[in-house]
Design a protein around this motif. Structure first.
Motif, short mmCIF file in Angstrom:
data_model
loop_
_atom_site.label_atom_id
_atom_site.label_comp_id
_atom_site.label_asym_id
_atom_site.label_seq_id
_atom_site.Cartn_x
_atom_site.Cartn_y
_atom_site.Cartn_z
N ALA A 156 -10.35 -2.44 -5.34
CA ALA A 156 -9.57 -3.30 -4.45
C ALA A 156 -9.23 -2.64 -3.13
O ALA A 156 -8.87 -3.32 -2.17
CB ALA A 156 -8.28 -3.73 -5.15
N ASP A 157 -9.35 -1.32 -3.06
CA ASP A 157 -8.98 -0.60 -1.84
C ASP A 157 -10.13 -0.65 -0.84
O ASP A 157 -11.20 -0.10 -1.08
CB ASP A 157 -8.64 0.85 -2.18
N GLY A 158 -9.88 -1.30 0.30
CA GLY A 158 -10.91 -1.39 1.32
C GLY A 158 -10.83 -0.30 2.36
O GLY A 158 -11.83 0.05 3.00
N GLY A 159 -9.62 0.27 2.56
CA GLY A 159 -9.47 1.28 3.61
C GLY A 159 -9.92 2.66 3.21
O GLY A 159 -10.28 3.47 4.07
N LEU B 17 0.82 -1.20 0.00
CA LEU B 17 0.00 0.00 0.00
C LEU B 17 0.86 1.26 0.00
O LEU B 17 0.55 2.24 -0.71
CB LEU B 17 -0.92 -0.01 1.22
N ARG B 18 1.93 1.27 0.78
CA ARG B 18 2.75 2.47 0.88
C ARG B 18 3.41 2.81 -0.46
O ARG B 18 3.62 3.98 -0.78
CB ARG B 18 3.81 2.31 1.96
N VAL B 19 3.74 1.78 -1.27
CA VAL B 19 4.32 2.03 -2.59
C VAL B 19 3.27 2.64 -3.50
O VAL B 19 3.53 3.62 -4.23
CB VAL B 19 4.88 0.73 -3.19
N LYS B 20 2.06 2.11 -3.50
CA LYS B 20 1.01 2.62 -4.38
C LYS B 20 0.61 4.05 -4.01
O LYS B 20 0.24 4.84 -4.89
CB LYS B 20 -0.21 1.69 -4.31
N LYS B 21 0.67 4.38 -2.74
CA LYS B 21 0.37 5.76 -2.34
C LYS B 21 1.36 6.74 -2.96
O LYS B 21 0.96 7.79 -3.49
CB LYS B 21 0.40 5.87 -0.80
N LYS B 22 2.65 6.40 -2.91
CA LYS B 22 3.66 7.29 -3.50
C LYS B 22 3.57 7.28 -5.03
O LYS B 22 3.81 8.33 -5.67
CB LYS B 22 5.05 6.85 -3.04
N THR C 153 -9.66 7.86 -1.92
CA THR C 153 -9.70 9.31 -1.73
C THR C 153 -8.74 10.00 -2.67
O THR C 153 -9.07 11.04 -3.27
CB THR C 153 -9.36 9.66 -0.27
N ARG C 154 -7.55 9.45 -2.84
CA ARG C 154 -6.57 10.07 -3.73
C ARG C 154 -7.01 9.99 -5.18
O ARG C 154 -6.80 10.93 -5.97
CB ARG C 154 -5.21 9.40 -3.55
N ILE C 155 -7.64 8.90 -5.55
CA ILE C 155 -8.13 8.76 -6.93
C ILE C 155 -9.27 9.75 -7.18
O ILE C 155 -9.33 10.39 -8.25
CB ILE C 155 -8.59 7.31 -7.18
N ALA C 156 -10.18 9.91 -6.22
CA ALA C 156 -11.29 10.86 -6.38
C ALA C 156 -10.76 12.29 -6.51
O ALA C 156 -11.26 13.08 -7.33
CB ALA C 156 -12.24 10.75 -5.19
N ALA C 157 -9.74 12.62 -5.72
CA ALA C 157 -9.14 13.96 -5.82
C ALA C 157 -8.47 14.16 -7.17
O ALA C 157 -8.52 15.26 -7.75
CB ALA C 157 -8.14 14.15 -4.69
N MET C 158 -7.86 13.10 -7.72
CA MET C 158 -7.22 13.19 -9.02
C MET C 158 -8.25 13.43 -10.12
O MET C 158 -8.05 14.26 -11.02
CB MET C 158 -6.44 11.90 -9.30
N LEU D 241 -18.73 7.67 -0.09
CA LEU D 241 -19.56 8.34 0.93
C LEU D 241 -19.85 7.43 2.11
O LEU D 241 -20.25 7.89 3.18
CB LEU D 241 -20.87 8.81 0.31
N GLU D 242 -19.68 6.13 1.93
CA GLU D 242 -19.91 5.19 3.03
C GLU D 242 -18.83 5.25 4.10
O GLU D 242 -18.99 4.69 5.18
CB GLU D 242 -20.01 3.77 2.47
N SER D 243 -17.73 5.92 3.82
CA SER D 243 -16.65 6.03 4.79
C SER D 243 -17.08 6.89 5.98
O SER D 243 -17.96 7.76 5.86
CB SER D 243 -15.41 6.65 4.14
N THR D 244 -16.47 6.64 7.12
CA THR D 244 -16.76 7.45 8.32
C THR D 244 -15.84 8.66 8.44
O THR D 244 -16.02 9.48 9.35
CB THR D 244 -16.61 6.58 9.57
N GLU D 245 -14.87 8.77 7.55
CA GLU D 245 -13.93 9.88 7.59
C GLU D 245 -14.53 11.10 6.87
O GLU D 245 -15.00 10.99 5.74
CB GLU D 245 -12.61 9.50 6.92
#
Length: 448
Positions: free
Chosen positions: A307-310, A268-273, A315-320, A373-377
């Protein structure tokens, strides 16, 4: 009874007579002593004259004025006291005593303390200090304490040779990175230092000109996930708001490497960067956006989104997506005069070739983004709402038929309205929750 009354009357007359004589005697004695024991108060020098006039001032000049202190002092006959002094009668000794008044005592104590705090020197210490001053003024003594000017210039020249510019530092770091003896830990530290340096636009361009970009891209192909993560971080920082580096990165094949890293199994940390680097490469670069879409970029992102459950990658894809849609919408608005900005027409043409709307419909993004939108964040929800608003012109029909989306918007609106009211009770206005509530209202208005 008459005889007894007469004798009592005679006795009373005798007592009254004796008392009168004693009173006259006491008055005479007091008058004699008044000149010796009367208390005289003298005004301060600044106080000015009194009612007594010149005669009183002349009399006061002949008096001995005692200077009170914080301790009680006995007043002698004929002594005067300054105005404001505290005078009392000592019942044991029968003498008057004087000391400073309350106001005088306050200022006297402060001055006394300051005097105690000030440093005092003995005569021997003063002599030694004067001796030291004479020695310091001696030319031979001064020369012995300081170095010659020519020697200082020579040392400064040598120091200048040791100072490295940012370009020299990056060159040294690249040589160490490519060295055969460098370990993985050393290379990771080198990449971290490079990431710090490339935040400056000139440094990022200099790194590319000296071959550093290829070193970073090679790190993306490494089998070590740590090197991949750190290399993507350096690449994204170098390309951020730097069109020169963006162009060189595209020409070097950076986009293909980044998409490959997203499509393969990575931590996950690699895909984030890597996502960070992809966003930096696409921002304000329509040519790269068109290439990204033609190489199946949205398909890769959709698989990653599912595939992202967290929710971090979602969030980063939506911002992109929001950034890409907003850029094209802003550049297409008639806000710039083509005469004043000759490049505006060309940029409008470039963005018109980016067929983002059709890709969003085809790849199912109109139903993917609402899942965030189902996220609690709260931050995740905000990013999702902004992306949904940007996608509304393309996805409006899908929004209206998506019962899950409509139900989520109603529930979230009630939730954030309660939060806003609670904050208003506490005196907080224009809060973050109020901003999210406004986004929900704007999206509901579009759907209706």
């Amino acid at each position: 009874m008459k005889l007894i009354s007469s004798s009592v009357t005679a006795a009373l007359l005798t007592c009254i007579t004796v008392a009168s004589l004693l009173l006259q005697h006491c008055r005479h004695v007091t008058a004699d002593r008044r000149s010796d024991s009367a208390l005289t108060v003298v005004e301060n020098a600044e106080g000015g004259g009194g009612a007594g006039g010149d005669e009183e001032e002349e009399a006061n000049l002949n008096l001995e004025v005692i200077q009170p202190t914080e301790q009680w002092q006995t007043l002698k006959p004929g002594q005067a006291v300054p105005a404001g002094s505290h005078v009392k009668l000592n019942l044991q000794t029968g003498q008057r005593e004087v000391r400073l008044g309350e106001e005088q005592l306050k200022y006297w104590t402060q001055d006394h303390r300051r005097g105690e705090e000030s440093q005092s020197f003995s005569p021997d210490e003063l002599k030694q200090a004067m001796k030291n001053i004479k020695e310091d003024l001696n030319p031979d003594s001064v020369a012995s304490k300081y170095r010659p000017l020519e020697e200082l210039k020579r040392d400064m020249a040598q120091l200048d040779l040791l100072v490295e510019t940012d370009g020299q530092i990056m060159r040294r770091l690249l040589d160490q990175f490519n060295g055969s003896n460098s370990t993985t830990e050393q290379r990771l530290n080198i990449l971290l230092e490079l990431e710090y340096l490339v935040h400056q636009v000139d440094n990022a361009q200099t790194l590319c000109s000296m071959g550093g970009l290829q070193v970073i891209l090679d790190g993306l192909n490494s089998s070590d996930f740590r090197l991949q993560e750190r290399s993507a971080f350096v690449l994204g920082s170098a390309m951020a708001s730097n069109p020169v580096v963006q162009v060189k990165a595209v020409e070097s094949g950076a986009l293909q490497l980044l998409l490959t890293a997203l499509a393969t199994t990575q931590p996950l940390r690699v895909k984030k960067k890597v996502l960070f680097a992809v966003a930096a490469l696409l921002r304000h670069f329509p040519y790269t956006q068109r290439t990204f879409l033609s190489h199946g970029g949205l398909q890769v992102l959709s698989e990653l989104f599912r595939a992202d459950g967290g929710g971090v990658l979602r969030t980063r894809i939506a911002a992109m997506l929001y950034d890409m849609i907003s850029e094209k919408e802003l550049i297409s608005q008639t806000g710039l005069d083509p005469v004043l900005d000759a490049a505006h027409e060309d940029r409008v043409r470039q963005y018109s070739e980016v067929s983002l709307e059709g890709e969003l419909l085809e790849k199912g993004w109109c139903t993917l983004v609402p899942q965030l939108l189902e996220s609690t964040e709260h931050d995740y929800r905000e990013k999702a709402l902004r992306a949904l608003l940007a996608m509304a012109p393309t996805c409006l029909d899908q929004y209206r038929s998506d019962r899950s989306l409509l139900g989520s918007l109603l529930s979230l609106r009630e939730q954030y309205q309660e939060m806003v009211q609670s904050e208003m009770i506490l005196g907080e206005e224009n809060s973050y929750f109020a901003e999210i509530a406004e986004l929900i209202d704007a999206l509901q208005v579009k759907i209706k």
